[in-house]
Each structure stands twice: as C-alpha cells, then as structure tokens.
Motif scaffolding. Structure first.
Motif, PDB file in Angstrom:
ATOM      1  N   GLY A 219      -5.664   4.507   8.508  1.00 38.06           N
ATOM      2  CA  GLY A 219      -4.739   4.370   9.568  1.00 38.06           C
ATOM      3  C   GLY A 219      -3.640   3.374   9.447  1.00 38.06           C
ATOM      4  N   GLU A 220      -3.237   2.959  10.563  1.00 39.58           N
ATOM      5  CA  GLU A 220      -1.958   1.785  10.765  1.00 39.58           C
ATOM      6  C   GLU A 220      -2.223   0.419   9.682  1.00 39.58           C
ATOM      7  OE1 GLU A 220      -0.536   1.167  14.498  1.00 39.58           O
ATOM      8  OE2 GLU A 220      -0.014   2.985  14.935  1.00 39.58           O
ATOM      9  N   ASN A 221      -3.507   0.366   9.324  1.00 37.17           N
ATOM     10  CA  ASN A 221      -4.006  -0.738   8.530  1.00 37.17           C
ATOM     11  C   ASN A 221      -3.973  -0.646   7.078  1.00 37.17           C
ATOM     12  OD1 ASN A 221      -4.584  -2.259  10.995  1.00 37.17           O
ATOM     13  ND2 ASN A 221      -6.579  -1.326  11.084  1.00 37.17           N
ATOM     14  N   THR A 222      -3.339   0.486   6.738  1.00 31.12           N
ATOM     15  CA  THR A 222      -3.519   0.944   5.275  1.00 31.12           C
ATOM     16  C   THR A 222      -2.708  -0.229   4.459  1.00 31.12           C
ATOM     17  OG1 THR A 222      -3.466   3.248   5.830  1.00 31.12           O
ATOM     18  CG2 THR A 222      -2.456   2.606   3.695  1.00 31.12           C
TER      19      THR A 222
ATOM     20  N   ILE B 121      -4.582  -2.359   1.416  1.00 29.82           N
ATOM     21  CA  ILE B 121      -4.115  -2.553  -0.082  1.00 29.82           C
ATOM     22  C   ILE B 121      -3.715  -3.983  -0.429  1.00 29.82           C
ATOM     23  CG2 ILE B 121      -2.239  -1.584  -1.680  1.00 29.82           C
ATOM     24  CD1 ILE B 121      -2.286   0.868   0.027  1.00 29.82           C
ATOM     25  N   GLU B 122      -2.937  -4.733   0.219  1.00 28.27           N
ATOM     26  CA  GLU B 122      -2.613  -6.178  -0.049  1.00 28.27           C
ATOM     27  C   GLU B 122      -3.731  -7.274  -0.110  1.00 28.27           C
ATOM     28  OE1 GLU B 122       0.927  -9.095   0.942  1.00 28.27           O
ATOM     29  OE2 GLU B 122       0.610  -7.436   2.303  1.00 28.27           O
ATOM     30  N   GLU B 123      -4.580  -7.047   1.098  1.00 26.09           N
ATOM     31  CA  GLU B 123      -5.145  -7.944   1.128  1.00 26.09           C
ATOM     32  C   GLU B 123      -6.929  -7.726   0.758  1.00 26.09           C
ATOM     33  OE1 GLU B 123      -5.110  -9.353   5.316  1.00 26.09           O
ATOM     34  OE2 GLU B 123      -2.890  -9.721   5.229  1.00 26.09           O
ATOM     35  N   GLN B 124      -7.298  -6.455   0.918  1.00 20.29           N
ATOM     36  CA  GLN B 124      -8.698  -6.030   0.715  1.00 20.29           C
ATOM     37  C   GLN B 124      -8.823  -4.791  -0.363  1.00 20.29           C
ATOM     38  OE1 GLN B 124      -9.562  -6.116   5.139  1.00 20.29           O
ATOM     39  NE2 GLN B 124     -11.454  -6.952   4.286  1.00 20.29           N
ATOM     40  N   PRO B 125      -8.155  -4.764  -1.369  1.00 23.56           N
ATOM     41  CA  PRO B 125      -8.085  -3.576  -2.314  1.00 23.56           C
ATOM     42  C   PRO B 125      -9.381  -3.041  -2.530  1.00 23.56           C
ATOM     43  CG  PRO B 125      -7.335  -5.639  -3.476  1.00 23.56           C
ATOM     44  CD  PRO B 125      -7.533  -6.158  -1.801  1.00 23.56           C
ATOM     45  N   ALA B 126     -10.326  -3.677  -2.440  1.00 23.01           N
ATOM     46  CA  ALA B 126     -11.818  -3.341  -2.778  1.00 23.01           C
ATOM     47  C   ALA B 126     -12.335  -2.309  -1.899  1.00 23.01           C
ATOM     48  CB  ALA B 126     -12.716  -4.493  -3.108  1.00 23.01           C
ATOM     49  N   ARG B 127     -11.684  -2.432  -0.848  1.00 26.61           N
ATOM     50  CA  ARG B 127     -12.301  -1.388   0.155  1.00 26.61           C
ATOM     51  C   ARG B 127     -11.640  -0.050   0.140  1.00 26.61           C
ATOM     52  NH1 ARG B 127     -11.493  -2.855   6.309  1.00 26.61           N
ATOM     53  NH2 ARG B 127     -12.537  -0.576   6.372  1.00 26.61           N
ATOM     54  N   LEU B 128     -10.598   0.094  -0.769  1.00 25.86           N
ATOM     55  CA  LEU B 128     -10.084   1.497  -1.191  1.00 25.86           C
ATOM     56  C   LEU B 128     -11.186   2.426  -1.938  1.00 25.86           C
ATOM     57  CD1 LEU B 128      -6.567   0.419  -2.886  1.00 25.86           C
ATOM     58  CD2 LEU B 128      -7.048   1.884  -0.408  1.00 25.86           C
ATOM     59  N   LYS B 129     -11.991   1.729  -2.232  1.00 25.51           N
ATOM     60  CA  LYS B 129     -13.133   2.286  -2.986  1.00 25.51           C
ATOM     61  C   LYS B 129     -14.112   3.249  -1.886  1.00 25.51           C
ATOM     62  CE  LYS B 129     -14.954  -1.164  -5.128  1.00 25.51           C
ATOM     63  NZ  LYS B 129     -15.952  -2.193  -5.839  1.00 25.51           N
ATOM     64  N   GLU B 130     -13.737   2.913  -0.788  1.00 25.60           N
ATOM     65  CA  GLU B 130     -14.497   3.902   0.712  1.00 25.60           C
ATOM     66  C   GLU B 130     -13.939   5.042   0.427  1.00 25.60           C
ATOM     67  OE1 GLU B 130     -14.010   1.638   4.190  1.00 25.60           O
ATOM     68  OE2 GLU B 130     -14.373  -0.354   3.336  1.00 25.60           O
ATOM     69  N   VAL B 131     -12.729   5.490  -0.085  1.00 24.03           N
ATOM     70  CA  VAL B 131     -12.084   6.810  -0.231  1.00 24.03           C
ATOM     71  C   VAL B 131     -12.535   7.338  -1.440  1.00 24.03           C
ATOM     72  CG1 VAL B 131     -10.058   8.094  -0.342  1.00 24.03           C
ATOM     73  CG2 VAL B 131     -10.003   5.987   1.014  1.00 24.03           C
ATOM     74  N   SER B 132     -12.934   8.658  -1.151  1.00 23.15           N
ATOM     75  CA  SER B 132     -13.655   9.404  -2.177  1.00 23.15           C
ATOM     76  C   SER B 132     -12.647   9.602  -3.513  1.00 23.15           C
ATOM     77  CB  SER B 132     -14.048  10.863  -1.642  1.00 23.15           C
ATOM     78  OG  SER B 132     -14.498  11.650  -2.634  1.00 23.15           O
ATOM     79  N   GLY B 133     -13.347   9.213  -4.672  1.00 24.19           N
ATOM     80  CA  GLY B 133     -12.272   9.601  -5.812  1.00 24.19           C
ATOM     81  C   GLY B 133     -11.594   8.193  -6.362  1.00 24.19           C
TER      82      GLY B 133
ATOM     83  N   ALA C 199      -7.750  -1.309  -8.154  1.00 25.25           N
ATOM     84  CA  ALA C 199      -6.928  -2.482  -8.656  1.00 25.25           C
ATOM     85  C   ALA C 199      -5.494  -2.068  -9.125  1.00 25.25           C
ATOM     86  CB  ALA C 199      -7.647  -3.222  -9.892  1.00 25.25           C
ATOM     87  N   ASP C 200      -5.155  -0.851  -9.837  1.00 22.20           N
ATOM     88  CA  ASP C 200      -4.004  -0.458 -10.054  1.00 22.20           C
ATOM     89  C   ASP C 200      -3.062  -0.293  -8.914  1.00 22.20           C
ATOM     90  OD1 ASP C 200      -4.769  -0.478 -12.789  1.00 22.20           O
ATOM     91  OD2 ASP C 200      -4.990   1.694 -12.889  1.00 22.20           O
ATOM     92  N   ILE C 201      -3.477   0.442  -7.864  1.00 22.18           N
ATOM     93  CA  ILE C 201      -2.659   0.447  -6.498  1.00 22.18           C
ATOM     94  C   ILE C 201      -2.345  -0.881  -6.060  1.00 22.18           C
ATOM     95  CG2 ILE C 201      -3.010   1.231  -4.297  1.00 22.18           C
ATOM     96  CD1 ILE C 201      -5.103   3.398  -5.325  1.00 22.18           C
ATOM     97  N   ALA C 202      -3.357  -1.982  -5.930  1.00 23.99           N
ATOM     98  CA  ALA C 202      -3.006  -3.037  -5.399  1.00 23.99           C
ATOM     99  C   ALA C 202      -1.804  -4.032  -6.176  1.00 23.99           C
ATOM    100  CB  ALA C 202      -4.270  -3.977  -5.452  1.00 23.99           C
ATOM    101  N   ALA C 203      -2.142  -3.755  -7.613  1.00 19.37           N
ATOM    102  CA  ALA C 203      -1.111  -4.261  -8.407  1.00 19.37           C
ATOM    103  C   ALA C 203       0.290  -3.807  -8.218  1.00 19.37           C
ATOM    104  CB  ALA C 203      -1.649  -4.187  -9.584  1.00 19.37           C
ATOM    105  N   SER C 204       0.210  -2.254  -8.244  1.00 14.12           N
ATOM    106  CA  SER C 204       1.595  -1.683  -7.963  1.00 14.12           C
ATOM    107  C   SER C 204       2.265  -1.894  -6.696  1.00 14.12           C
ATOM    108  CB  SER C 204       1.204  -0.109  -7.936  1.00 14.12           C
ATOM    109  OG  SER C 204       1.130   0.499  -9.336  1.00 14.12           O
ATOM    110  N   PHE C 205       1.244  -2.002  -5.565  1.00 12.50           N
ATOM    111  CA  PHE C 205       1.886  -2.468  -4.330  1.00 12.50           C
ATOM    112  C   PHE C 205       2.657  -4.058  -4.252  1.00 12.50           C
ATOM    113  CE2 PHE C 205       1.259  -4.220   0.006  1.00 12.50           C
ATOM    114  CZ  PHE C 205       2.503  -3.205   0.719  1.00 12.50           C
ATOM    115  N   ARG C 206       1.768  -4.898  -5.040  1.00 11.06           N
ATOM    116  CA  ARG C 206       2.279  -6.175  -4.778  1.00 11.06           C
ATOM    117  C   ARG C 206       3.472  -6.410  -5.804  1.00 11.06           C
ATOM    118  NH1 ARG C 206      -1.973  -7.811  -7.135  1.00 11.06           N
ATOM    119  NH2 ARG C 206      -1.659  -8.066  -9.102  1.00 11.06           N
ATOM    120  N   ARG C 207       3.670  -5.606  -6.736  1.00 12.03           N
ATOM    121  CA  ARG C 207       4.878  -5.557  -7.772  1.00 12.03           C
ATOM    122  C   ARG C 207       6.130  -4.953  -6.627  1.00 12.03           C
ATOM    123  NH1 ARG C 207       8.223  -2.351 -10.635  1.00 12.03           N
ATOM    124  NH2 ARG C 207       9.327  -3.091 -12.403  1.00 12.03           N
TER     125      ARG C 207
END
Length: 740
Positions: A110-113, A117-129, A136-144
């Motif tokens: 939701g609104e915490n997305t 992504i920025e602070e707890q990217p490991a939690r993205l693994k909670e999403v299927s797939g 890690a790639d998603i977090a690095a892209s967002f940071r850049r």
C-alpha cells in the motif's frame, strides 16, 4: 519562470545518457487555471510515462514544431499510493518490476511501498515471484533514481540545469550530493565542461568564504588553463598574481600564499626565465623541458648516413624527374640530409611543397625510410596529392589511441616504442602546439632526422605554445629561409599580394585575368549582402568549378557583430542550405543545425569514436579545427552524424553538440592549416589586436585559386600597417638557447 505541475502522458523522446526529453505533458487543473496539454522540452533524468512532475520554465516557439514549454528546473513528485504508485513502479525506471509485479507490490504494501523498497527491500520477497536477487535489483534501481533526482534538485538550486546530473552521478555515485555541498571545486577537475565559475557559484551559496584556500587554488589553476587556451604556456608571476587577485576578489598576498602551496604539491611550477619569475601549469613546464631535451639530443647526433653523398643524390633526382632546384632549395635539401633537426620556412610560392618532394626523393634514393605528416587531414591529403607519397596526420603517425578514463592524448608511438624511420618530415609546422610537439619528439628515435616545414609568418598554433617561431628565434637549430618566388607563382596575385602584405605594402587588386579582388563596400550591411551574393550566385556562376558549399570559405577575424562568424553563419546557412522537405533540423541553444550544414569541431575530443567508409577502419579522436558536413540528424535518438575528410563518420549526441559550430564562416585562427579553392573576407573595422598584418597574411594564404576582400580600402590599409602581433608567453626559445 512559469511553473507547471502535471503528468507525462507520452514520452516522445528521452535520451537515457543525456536526459534530454521531449514529452506530452498534461497539467493539473487548479482554481484559476484549466488543465492543458503541452509539449515539454528539457533535461529530465529518469523521465517516464506517468511520471508526476513540477516543471519551471517558459514557453518558446520552435520554427518547425511550434509552441513548446522549455523547462529549466524539474522536481519529481513521488506518488503516495494507488494507481499512480503502480504506474510509477511499472514505468521501467526500476529494474525487475513490470505491470503485474507493480500491482502485486502495491497491493501488498500500500502507501508504505516506497518506504519498504528503500529501507526493507528484503520484504519484497513476500510478493510471489520476487526472489532475493530481484529484490536487490529493485532496491538498487530505486536508490539510483532517488539519488539522481537529489543531484538534479541540488544543481537546480544553483541555476545549473539537469544535463550535468547524470554525469555527476556517474563520477561520484551516491556521494554526488555530498561532493556538491562539501567539495564543489572538485567538479572543475572531475567533470569535463564544468568550469570554475559554476563551481564557485555553488560554493559561494553554500557559505564558502572568498579567502578559502580551496577556492583560491582552484581559481589559480583555472586562470592558468585560461592562459593556455589563449596560447600561453606560462604567465609572468607578478601579472598573474594581480589578475588572479582581481578575479577572485582577494589580496595578492592570499594568491601568492596559495600559489606557492600549489608549487609545493607539484600542480604548478614557478621559475625564473629571462630575469623574471614566471608561473607554469606543471604539464606545460614538463613539456617544454622534454621538447628541449629531445631536440638537443636529435640536433647533437649524426643522423643515419645516406647510401650516397647528398650532391650526387640531388643530381640524380633532378636528372630523373626533370625538376630544377634553385640554390636555396639545394641548400635546404643538403641541410635536411646533413642535420639531425632542420627548419625550412618560407612564404607562399617559394617552393616548400617542392622541397618536401625533393627531400623525399633524395632520402629514399639514399636508402632512408621517411615519413611525412601534417597537423590536419586536409594538409596531409594535399601533400599526398602533390608528392605522390602517402602522408598522414601527426596523430595517425603516432598511432593515437583513446584510453577510457583519460582526458589527455595517448599515443602508441613514444619513447618505449619509437617510430621506425630514418627521417620524419612535418608540413604546416606553424600549427604544431607544444603538447603535440612533445608527443612527436618523444616518438623520434636517436639518429632519426626531424625536418620541420612551415611558414613562420602565419598565425601561431591554436593550442598553447609558439613552437616553430620559438625554434627559429632560438637561433640554435639549423634553419633555411626560402625567399625566391618561382615563375609560376609570380603569375598569382594571391602569392604576390601575400608577400606585399608581409612587407607592409598594400596589395594589388582587380586585374580581371588574375585571382585577387577587392569589392569596395562602405557599410557592414552592404558587405554582408555582397558576401552572400558572392557565395550563393556570383562566384559559382562565373567559376563553374566552384561548389558554393564546399569550395568557398568565408573567413573573418571576429565572432561577434554583423561580420562575425555568428551572424554570417546564420545568413549563409539560410542562403546555401535553406530548410527543405525531409531535411531534418536540431536546435541546440542559439544554434540551429540542419542536414547538409558545413560544421567545425571547436575543441579536442579524444573520446569521440569514428569509422571510415568502405572499410573496417575505426578509431577515436576529433580535433579542434576539423571541418565536416552533417549527413543525418536523428531527432528520435537525439544524434547527429558528421562526415570529416570525406570518409570519417562521427556520431554526436546532445552532450557533444556544443563541440560543433556552423562553418560557412570561420575565424582566421580556426582556418590555419587548411587551404580552400576560394576565400572571401570582410574588410570592416576590427579590434586592433585582431586587425593585424599577420592575420590578414594568414587569411590570404588560405586561398588557393581565388581571394576576394569585401569592404573598405581604409580598413585594409589599417591591417597592412598594423605589424603588432599578440605576444605569446613561452619559455621554449630561451630553454633551447640555454641547452644548445
């Protein structure tokens, strides 16, 4: 500036490397302003469809594309949630997220997305797939993306547009904002094109004091590089300290203190020459020292002997070719064979090309392997055509190569791997600057002859130094001056008038059977109209072999004003290459480029890649003064392809467009080393430092078949009588005298 807030509805064009963006922008409706659709144009790192931005700029009218909103500042408004958040994640700026994954991530967090992504990217693994690597790639892209946006905003606070944001991020990564805030003067050294004044504007706004040592030292180096761009290898210390103190608004004592600190670190060199202290950038001091040492070595050694005595070789060449040499030419050939270093100088019509041809024949008949080179491709082709001997540019002879990450010249041939020749002949030697001479002499092995051929009365090189004149003035290197004008050349008023001008005499004009004309016009407006008429109609009609675009060159001493290159190029472009259906255009700043335009490279770029037609030949490096033609403009990818020397194709993007200028009219300084079938030059009032005899002489000697002066007899006389040459500060002549 006008502010517009809204969403990118469609990306018409976006260059990821340069950030240049053209987009359809839908603005938000406000209380006083209805929503509207407009075309937004500017630099926008990470631009994406659906992106929500606050843009600041002004409306402008493009002659082809109509009204556009040209923005100079941009701020991305990151969505808080919902459909806009899904669009943001699915836009392609974050690696590893497509539309389905974006919807799933927003549904889960939701609104915490973005916070997740920025602070707890490991939690993205909670999403299927989504696995560990994808998270890690998603977090690095967002940071850049966030860091580049931060750099962009930081620059905009100081009035610096977003085109530098990606460059800064590539150099400093996540530390870019920190460097801008804390070490702004680093940008001058680390980022090409980022000058001292931009860095100083940032520094001053962050509270840096005028007397800050980092500021003063950066300013000192900047001023020395400015002096080098004016042709000087050194600067008298007293005058330099005064100039630096004035520019930096600090005391002379503060400049002196930091100058000596830089000398201690090895960035600059302070030395006494001719009884006065001078200041060098260390790179030029080192080059002068090295050129002196190499010339001393070559001059003091006996070159490899020829298989026969030189007079027998000269007689054999004359008998076989039918060439008849004057005594001056015989002396020049003898010197070239006898000495380790020889300078041969003379004006037009005195047989310099014949001398090169004769020396080549004599040396090769004597069993000596010889190379011929010139500073420009045009000059090298001319030698090949007139002598039949393959000539190259000096850069090609030395096997120039581009090494990524290095801004300076790098050559395959050097002291460790020298040239394999018994003699090297350099034509148009007046164009060779100190740094190129340093590279050249570094690659010449012991007992190899160095023969410099050129016209010492022409303007000096565009780059720093005054090498040919310094060698002659030292009077320690053997020199032969050719003064006899040969019969065929005596028939040319171009040749006769060049020598008259050099002696301070007015030229002879307007013999219908000759090649030198003066068209008298009283006003600059009338001069411009006459120049356009000559280029477009009169000369191509009367001299049918002349191509209006390729064979006629307008030269002028100045860049500004009605008869400066800026205005003349606009008028000549309209006359010689007007808009046409299917003829693409690209506006860059105040310059409009069009397919078919004649253009010039205005600074050395050792990184630019080129390829040759009809072969696999390719390489790097396009150099100050190279002239070519725009073959294609691709507005979709924001690139232009320019053809140099009729065979070298170079692709430019918007980060390098500022290295090109229209070249229908060029300054006399930029024309050095080139010859043109026809030259036209205005004779208007010019500043005294430019209205000089040797500038006029240089312009006239650029014309091969025809020279036309347009303007006032009075101004022509002013130039002929003004024998003051702008002094260049250089220490090479004194070093040669001391060493030899």
């Amino acid at each position: 500036m006008i502010e517009k807030t809204g969403t990118i509805a469609e990306l018409i064009f976006h260059n990821r490397e340069t950030s240049y963006t053209v987009a359809v922008f839908h603005t938000e409706e406000s209380e006083n302003t209805p929503a509207e659709e407009l075309t937004a144009v500017g630099y926008l790192p990470g631009a994406h469809k659906g992106g929500h931005y606050r843009l600041r700029g002004d409306f402008m009218t493009h002659r082809k594309y109509g009204e556009q909103f040209s923005f100079r500042q941009a701020e991305e408004i990151v969505p808080a949630g919902g459909e806009n958040m899904v669009d943001f994640l699915a836009s392609g700026i974050l690696k590893g997220i497509g539309p389905k994954a974006a919807a799933a991530i927003v549904e889960r967090f939701g609104e915490n997305t973005l916070q997740i992504i920025e602070e707890q990217p490991a939690r993205l693994k909670e999403v299927s797939g989504i696995g560990e690597k994808r998270a890690a790639d998603i977090a690095a892209s967002f940071r850049r993306h966030k860091e580049v946006a931060g750099v962009t905003l930081m620059l905009q606070q100081y009035g610096i547009d977003a085109r530098y944001a990606l460059k800064l991020y590539k150099v400093y990564g996540g530390d870019a904002v920190k460097v801008i805030k804390n070490e702004p003067y680093r940008l001058v050294q680390d980022l090409q094109g980022f000058g001292f004044r931009k860095a100083d504007a940032i520094a001053r706004k962050t509270g840096v004091r005028l007397e800050d040592s980092a500021r003063i030292r950066c300013g000192i180096e900047y001023l020395l590089w400015q002096a080098a761009s004016d042709g000087n290898t050194l600067y008298p210390r007293k005058a330099f300290v005064e100039a630096a103190a004035g520019m930096l608004e600090v005391s002379s004592e503060a400049v002196d203190e930091n100058l000596y600190a830089l000398a201690f670190t090895g960035s600059v060199k302070i030395e006494e020459i001719d009884g006065q202290d001078v200041v060098y950038l260390y790179v030029f001091y080192q080059a002068e020292q090295h050129v002196t040492a190499c010339l001393r070595m070559l001059n003091s050694q006996d070159p490899r002997p020829a298989g026969m005595d030189v007079d027998s070789l000269i007689r054999a060449v004359q008998g076989r070719t039918g060439m008849v040499f004057s005594q001056e030419q015989v002396d020049a050939v003898r010197a070239a064979v006898r000495y380790g270093v020889t300078v041969i100088t003379g004006g037009p019509g005195t047989g310099k090309t014949t001398i090169i041809h004769a020396i080549l024949r004599v040396l090769e008949d004597g069993g000596l392997k010889t190379a011929v080179a010139a500073p420009t491709g045009r000059a090298a082709r001319r030698i090949t055509e007139t002598t039949g001997h393959e000539a190259s540019t000096i850069h090609r002879l030395l096997e120039y190569n581009y090494i990524e990450g290095e801004e300076n010249m790098s050559f395959g041939k050097n002291e460790e791997d020298p040239l394999d020749y018994d003699a090297v002949i350099i034509d148009e030697a007046s164009m060779v600057d100190l740094m190129l001479m340093n590279a050249l002499v570094s690659a010449i092995p012991p007992r190899c002859r160095l023969i410099l051929v050129g016209d010492a009365d022409q303007l000096p090189s565009v780059g720093a130094g005054n090498v040919l004149r310094d060698i002659l003035d030292s009077e320690v290197i053997h020199a032969v001056r050719l003064e006899t004008i040969f019969r065929q050349a005596q028939e040319s008023l171009i040749v006769i008038n060049a020598h008259r001008i050099n002696r301070g005499e007015m030229p002879c004009c307007n013999d219908r059977e000759k090649d030198f004309f003066m068209m008298r016009r009283d006003t600059q407006a009338a001069m411009v109209e006459t120049i356009i008429s000559l280029c477009r109609d009169r000369l191509p009609r009367h001299y049918t072999a002349l191509d209006a675009l390729r064979d006629i060159q307008v030269l002028t001493p100045v860049r500004k004003g009605a008869v400066g290159t800026g205005e003349l190029n606009k008028r000549l472009q309209q006359a010689l290459n007007p808009p046409g259906e299917g003829k693409a255009e690209r506006r860059f700043g105040e310059t409009l480029f069009r397919e078919g335009d004649k253009v010039m490279q205005i600074r050395n770029n050792y990184e630019l890649a080129w390829r040759r037609t009809g072969s696999s030949g390719e390489g790097h490096g396009v150099f100050n003064g190279d002239m070519g033609y725009i073959e294609t403009i691709d507005n979709e990818y924001d690139t232009m392809t320019v053809v140099f020397d009729e065979e070298k194709y170079v692709r430019y993007d918007s980060t390098t467009f500022d290295e090109l200028e229209p070249a229908y009219a060029v300054t006399v300084h930029k024309s050095q080393g080139s010859e043109f079938p026809a030259v036209i030059m205005p004779m208007a009032w010019f500043p005294p430092m430019l209205a000089t005899r040797n500038l006029l002489y240089t312009a006239v000697t650029r014309g091969r078949k025809l020279v036309v002066l347009v303007g006032s007899d009075k101004q022509l006389q002013v130039m002929v009588e003004n024998n003051r040459s702008r002094e260049r500060y250089s220490g090479l002549s004194q070093r040669l005298r001391n060493a030899l």
